[in-house]
Scaffold this motif. Structure first.
Motif, short mmCIF file in Angstrom:
data_model
loop_
_atom_site.label_atom_id
_atom_site.label_comp_id
_atom_site.label_asym_id
_atom_site.label_seq_id
_atom_site.Cartn_x
_atom_site.Cartn_y
_atom_site.Cartn_z
N VAL A 181 0.84 -1.20 0.00
CA VAL A 181 0.00 0.00 0.00
C VAL A 181 0.87 1.25 0.00
O VAL A 181 2.06 1.20 0.34
N ASP A 182 0.26 2.36 -0.37
CA ASP A 182 0.95 3.65 -0.25
C ASP A 182 0.70 4.29 1.10
O ASP A 182 1.49 5.13 1.55
N ALA A 183 -0.39 3.88 1.76
CA ALA A 183 -0.69 4.37 3.10
C ALA A 183 -1.73 3.45 3.73
O ALA A 183 -2.54 2.85 3.02
N VAL A 184 -1.68 3.37 5.06
CA VAL A 184 -2.70 2.59 5.76
C VAL A 184 -2.93 3.23 7.13
O VAL A 184 -1.99 3.58 7.83
N ASP A 185 -4.20 3.41 7.46
CA ASP A 185 -4.58 4.13 8.67
C ASP A 185 -5.55 3.28 9.49
O ASP A 185 -6.39 2.59 8.91
N PRO A 186 -5.46 3.34 10.82
CA PRO A 186 -6.34 2.51 11.65
C PRO A 186 -7.83 2.77 11.43
O PRO A 186 -8.65 1.86 11.56
N LEU A 187 -8.18 4.01 11.10
CA LEU A 187 -9.59 4.34 10.92
C LEU A 187 -10.01 4.39 9.46
O LEU A 187 -11.12 3.96 9.11
N ARG A 188 -9.13 4.86 8.59
CA ARG A 188 -9.51 5.04 7.19
C ARG A 188 -9.32 3.78 6.35
O ARG A 188 -10.01 3.59 5.36
N GLY A 189 -8.32 2.94 6.66
CA GLY A 189 -8.05 1.74 5.88
C GLY A 189 -6.80 1.88 5.03
O GLY A 189 -5.91 2.67 5.34
N ALA A 190 -6.74 1.10 3.93
CA ALA A 190 -5.55 1.03 3.08
C ALA A 190 -5.78 1.84 1.81
O ALA A 190 -6.87 1.84 1.24
N TYR A 191 -4.70 2.49 1.33
CA TYR A 191 -4.81 3.42 0.21
C TYR A 191 -3.71 3.23 -0.82
O TYR A 191 -2.61 2.77 -0.51
N SER A 192 -4.02 3.65 -2.05
CA SER A 192 -3.06 3.73 -3.14
C SER A 192 -3.09 5.13 -3.72
O SER A 192 -4.12 5.82 -3.66
N HIS A 193 -1.98 5.57 -4.32
CA HIS A 193 -1.97 6.87 -4.97
C HIS A 193 -2.77 6.88 -6.27
O HIS A 193 -3.23 7.93 -6.72
N HIS A 194 -2.96 5.69 -6.88
CA HIS A 194 -3.58 5.64 -8.20
C HIS A 194 -4.87 4.84 -8.17
O HIS A 194 -4.93 3.72 -7.67
N GLU A 195 -5.94 5.42 -8.72
CA GLU A 195 -7.26 4.82 -8.61
C GLU A 195 -7.38 3.50 -9.36
O GLU A 195 -8.09 2.58 -8.92
N ALA A 196 -6.68 3.35 -10.50
CA ALA A 196 -6.77 2.10 -11.26
C ALA A 196 -6.09 0.96 -10.50
O ALA A 196 -6.59 -0.17 -10.49
N GLU A 197 -4.98 1.25 -9.86
CA GLU A 197 -4.32 0.23 -9.04
C GLU A 197 -5.19 -0.12 -7.84
O GLU A 197 -5.30 -1.29 -7.46
N ALA A 198 -5.78 0.89 -7.22
CA ALA A 198 -6.64 0.64 -6.05
C ALA A 198 -7.80 -0.28 -6.40
O ALA A 198 -8.19 -1.14 -5.60
N ALA A 199 -8.36 -0.12 -7.60
CA ALA A 199 -9.50 -0.96 -8.00
C ALA A 199 -9.09 -2.43 -8.10
O ALA A 199 -9.84 -3.32 -7.65
N ILE A 200 -7.92 -2.71 -8.67
CA ILE A 200 -7.45 -4.09 -8.77
C ILE A 200 -7.04 -4.62 -7.41
O ILE A 200 -7.32 -5.78 -7.07
N ASP A 201 -6.39 -3.78 -6.61
CA ASP A 201 -6.01 -4.20 -5.25
C ASP A 201 -7.24 -4.56 -4.43
O ASP A 201 -7.24 -5.51 -3.65
N LYS A 202 -8.30 -3.80 -4.62
CA LYS A 202 -9.55 -4.08 -3.90
C LYS A 202 -10.09 -5.45 -4.29
O LYS A 202 -10.58 -6.22 -3.42
N LEU A 203 -10.01 -5.79 -5.57
CA LEU A 203 -10.45 -7.11 -6.01
C LEU A 203 -9.59 -8.22 -5.42
O LEU A 203 -10.10 -9.27 -5.00
#
Length: 261
Positions: A181-203
């Motif tokens: 991940v590019d960032a991960v927060d106890p309340l917000r969750g896991a994040y990526s800088h790029h939306e297309a990568e985030a969509a595949i990571d979510k899958l």
């Protein structure tokens, strides 16, 4: 500073300024001009920059390339995280990976384990990944069955994204997914800088029985542009000893197990 770190720093300077001078770089890196010239020649031979008289300028390349072309920062931390992650894997599992320097280290640590290097007729592991560099390294491992998604390659991360990648992931089930991940927060969750990568990571996360986030301590407690998944979707976080105790406790309060490697 070793050579990998020097190459990393030179590429960062090029990425920020568009050019670099040998004398400037030698002073910044505290090495001789001859050393800088050799490093720039090496990077130019790999088409990562263009040499000029007295320095170099940016070439037609993305300068946030991951570990295949750059010396990864926090290499020691990444390796400890990778070794802890590799211990979670058992024979017969189906493992998912997204891209990134840490997940690449995890894939290498798994592939290096003797029990996953049998020369029998059946694979001992199945790996599903959208990361071209991870697929390239594991393709030569005869004991590992490799499934690579299709999709459009992003040169910044070596990840395949888009509809074709999603089609493959919708049809598979995973025992365990390792998420970089590019960032991960106890309340917000896991994040990526790029939306297309985030969509595949979510899958990749959605298709797995267990989700393990592997992240350096510097990525804890923040967020980026596109969310991958909520904290509730993360079963385990593996990080390094630089993690602040308060942050570790905050993840645990949200139900995430934390391993500090």
């Amino acid at each position: 500073m070793d050579r990998h770190e020097r190459l990393d720093t030179l590429l960062e300077i090029i990425g920020q300024q568009g050019r670099i001078e040998v004398e400037q770089a030698a002073e910044k890196l505290n090495v001789s001009p001859a050393t800088v010239r050799r490093d720039l020649d090496h990077l130019a031979s790999r088409q990562l920059l263009t040499r000029t008289r007295g320095g170099a300028v940016a070439g037609n390349v993305a300068y946030d390339l991951p570990g295949r072309h750059r010396g990864a920062r926090h290499t020691g931390e990444n390796r400890r995280i990778a070794e802890a992650a590799a211990r979670l894997v058992n024979r017969g599992m189906v493992i998912g990976f997204n891209g990134g320097t840490t997940t690449t280290e995890v894939s290498r640590a798994i592939a290096a384990r003797p029990e996953f290097n049998d020369r029998g007729s059946s694979p001992v592991l199945t790996v599903v990944t959208n990361a071209v560099n991870i697929a390239h390294e594991l393709a030569v491992r005869q004991s590992i069955r490799l499934v690579s998604t299709g999709g459009v390659a992003r040169p910044q991360s070596f990840e395949l994204t888009g509809h074709l990648a999603g089609m493959v992931l919708e049809e598979v089930s995973l025992d365990l997914t390792f998420l970089g991940v590019d960032a991960v927060d106890p309340l917000r969750g896991a994040y990526s800088h790029h939306e297309a990568e985030a969509a595949i990571d979510k899958l990749l996360a959605h298709r797995a029985k267990r989700v393990v986030v592997v992240a350096a301590s510097s990525k804890l407690g923040g967020y980026a542009f596109a969310r991958i998944c909520s904290t509730l979707d993360i079963d385990l976080l593996i990080t390094d000893s630089g993690a602040e105790p308060d942050l570790v406790s905050a993840f645990e309060l949200e139900g995430v197990r934390v391993t500090v490697a």
